[in-house]
Design a protein around this motif. Structure first.
Motif: not given
Length: 200
Positions: A40-46, A50-53
């Motif tokens: 949310k802070m980065c303005g991306v989907s939930n 999970y693509t990275y972590f």
């Protein structure tokens, strides 16, 4: 030296997630850290983080690695710039101090970690991680100077720990808001390090 807090989208979302995660921990604590809140802070989907972590612990490990890797790069630059200088150890010490003084959030995060692994004993550590890489720069250059001065091996280990404690202590003092000092810290760091005869 301080990293700009720009947007890291367009291929650098992983870095922004890490930066925002460090920021969140410093503001609200680790227990309130979540991949969804960072998204949310980065303005991306939930789903994006999970693509990275895969889980929270993966992000925490990445944060620590990220900070130590940047520090190792700064120390490597200093070593290259002053490799033929008698003040190389002093310059490395100042680089360490200023890196964390200019990035308080990094320092607070690092000292909150209980799983940081650094080998103080081995001349060539088998631990392969970014925090060991940063420490090895300090350790290897200090060892060269101290061996040249015929300092016994056990004393070298003790002096390296003392050097590390000195710069770590300077960071702690400099970022405390209520410390009154008559000089400008940044201008005095090298002089303070030199005044402690562990680099002789």
């Amino acid at each position: 030296m301080k990293k700009s807090k720009k947007s890291y989208h367009h291929g650098n979302l992983r870095e922004e997630l890490i930066e925002k995660g460090i920021e969140m921990i410093n503001e609200v604590g680790e227990e309130k850290l979540s991949l969804r809140r960072i998204a949310k802070m980065c303005g991306v989907s939930n789903a994006a983080p999970y693509t990275y972590f895969k889980k929270k612990s993966d992000l925490l490990e990445a944060m620590s690695d990220y900070i130590w890797k940047i520090l190792a790069m700064e120390l490597a630059k200093t070593r290259k710039k002053y490799e033929n200088s008698e003040d190389l150890l002093v310059k490395l010490g100042k680089t360490y101090v200023m890196f964390f003084c200019e990035n308080h959030e990094y320092y607070y995060f690092i000292i909150s970690r209980s799983n940081t692994k650094i080998d103080l004993l081995s001349e060539f550590s088998k631990i392969e991680n970014s925090n060991q890489s940063a420490f090895n720069i300090l350790k290897s250059e200090a060892t060269k100077v101290l061996q040249k001065a015929d300092v016994p091996n056990q004393a070298i280990q003790d002096k390296i720990i003392a050097m590390w404690a000195l710069v770590q202590g300077l960071v702690t003092i400099m970022i405390m808001n209520d410390i009154t000092y008559s000089e400008i810290w940044e201008e005095k760091i090298e002089e303070i390090i030199k005044s402690v005869c562990i680099v002789k």
